[in-house]
Design an enzyme around this catalytic site. Structure first.
Site, PDB file in Angstrom:
ATOM      1  N   ARG A 131      45.005  26.717  78.767  1.00  0.00           N
ATOM      2  CA  ARG A 131      44.932  27.558  77.356  1.00  0.00           C
ATOM      3  C   ARG A 131      46.378  27.909  77.116  1.00  0.00           C
ATOM      4  O   ARG A 131      47.117  27.104  78.272  1.00  0.00           O
ATOM      5  CB  ARG A 131      44.534  28.674  77.869  1.00  0.00           C
ATOM      6  N   LYS A 146      39.196  26.552  91.178  1.00  0.00           N
ATOM      7  CA  LYS A 146      39.072  26.190  90.188  1.00  0.00           C
ATOM      8  C   LYS A 146      38.184  25.181  89.582  1.00  0.00           C
ATOM      9  O   LYS A 146      39.281  24.056  90.019  1.00  0.00           O
ATOM     10  CB  LYS A 146      40.429  26.651  88.566  1.00  0.00           C
ATOM     11  N   ARG A 183      44.864  37.991  86.216  1.00  0.00           N
ATOM     12  CA  ARG A 183      44.798  37.255  87.467  1.00  0.00           C
ATOM     13  C   ARG A 183      43.921  38.259  88.810  1.00  0.00           C
ATOM     14  O   ARG A 183      44.173  39.909  88.095  1.00  0.00           O
ATOM     15  CB  ARG A 183      46.612  36.914  87.901  1.00  0.00           C
TER      16      ARG A 183
END
Length: 326
Positions: free
Chosen positions: A120, A185, A320
């Site tokens: 992204r 992640k 975040r």
């Protein structure tokens, strides 16, 4: 179909079993020399083929090559699947196919390695060989961008379900498009589309998914080492997962969910953002807020510092978790 493609199809259908060169040659109506050349070519492409003297050839049970034939075999609906061992970016190539060749909805590209993986906001996506799955899926949905905002969220649920089926691991989802195992992640999702300037209606949407199944033996690059993780750990010490099965499960789950107009429940149930203090990132601007919950259309409802409640829309911002690298 090339001889090597026919040979690997037969070997995959009989994985772990020995097939003689004569049997392969007779079944495919080619010479034994053609079979030998095909075997050598497949080995050069990375297939783990065992040659047993005076008996024939066998595809190792531990062979982990992504295969169009095997992925299609796992799918009851025969989506147009194309598999690459190397590609620039599955999203970019599928975009070109969508525009120039008008390939149909359901066309899916799967690759073992991307030289130009995309994330992204113009970021790159680390896509090493042999450790992950990188795939892009094409939709030609009705309606506008606003009508199809939940597609990225549905893709996250598709990955969650597919990983659970193929590995038994339960991932967490971070609004809007990442999946985590513990605090690392392990999957990113990038949705891109094109709309008509006249009607505002979507011409196509491409949903790209990158999954870190294994950790590279040399670890992740330094710039993402504190954030990136894998589902199974290093391949050398991990239980092997059938990447073809995992790919097929993602494809199956995504195309089923893509036509649902309501958000899949796992997106809310497995989301790690609601209830936390967050930092909202909009370009170069950042502000603190409290994440209240996921709305039925997938937007994130937040409480601003002044008490106002604001829904955040996919694609507009990133968030975040405050006090962490998330």
């Amino acid at each position: 179909m090339a001889v090597k493609d026919q040979v690997i199809r037969m070997l995959e259908d009989n994985k772990g079993k020995t097939i003689s060169g004569e049997q392969l040659a007779t079944s495919l109506s080619v010479s034994r020399t053609a079979i030998w050349k095909a075997i050598r070519q497949l080995e050069s492409e990375g297939y783990d083929i065992i040659t047993i003297k005076n008996k024939g050839y066998q595809l190792s049970m531990e062979s982990d090559i992504l295969s169009e034939h095997v992925i299609r075999g796992y799918l009851s609906d025969q989506y147009p699947v194309r598999v690459y061992q190397e590609i620039t970016s599955t999203n970019d190539v599928l975009k070109k196919l969508a525009i120039e060749e008008q390939v149909p909805e359901g066309t899916t590209l799967v690759s073992d390695y991307q030289t130009g993986g995309k994330g992204r906001l113009g970021r790159s996506f680390f896509s090493p060989k042999g450790t992950g799955i990188y795939l892009s899926m094409l939709l030609r949905p009705e309606g506008s961008v606003i009508d199809n905002l939940i597609l990225t969220a549905q893709a996250a649920v598709a990955v969650y379900r597919a990983v659970l089926k193929a590995t038994g691991k339960q991932l967490s989802i971070k609004w809007v498009n990442d999946l985590y195992l513990s605090d690392r992640k392990v999957c990113g999702i990038l949705s891109e589309g094109q709309a008509s300037m006249e009607s505002g209606r979507l011409e196509y949407v491409i949903v790209g998914i990158g999954i870190n199944l294994y950790e590279p033996e040399n670890g992740f690059p330094e710039d993402i080492r504190d954030k990136a993780g894998s589902i199974m750990g290093k391949k050398s010490g991990a239980a092997l997962v059938d990447r073809n099965l995992l790919s097929a499960e993602v494809i199956r789950e995504f195309y089923a969910l893509a036509h649902e107009k309501t958000l899949a429940p796992e997106y809310t149930e497995r989301n790690i953002v609601p209830g936390h203090d967050i930092i909202v990132i909009n370009g170069k601007e950042e502000r603190e807020a409290k994440a209240l919950g996921i709305l039925p259309d997938g937007r994130l409802l937040i409480k601003e510092k002044d008490g106002a409640e604001t829904p955040l829309v996919f694609g507009e911002v990133s968030v975040r978790l405050k006090g962490s690298f998330h």
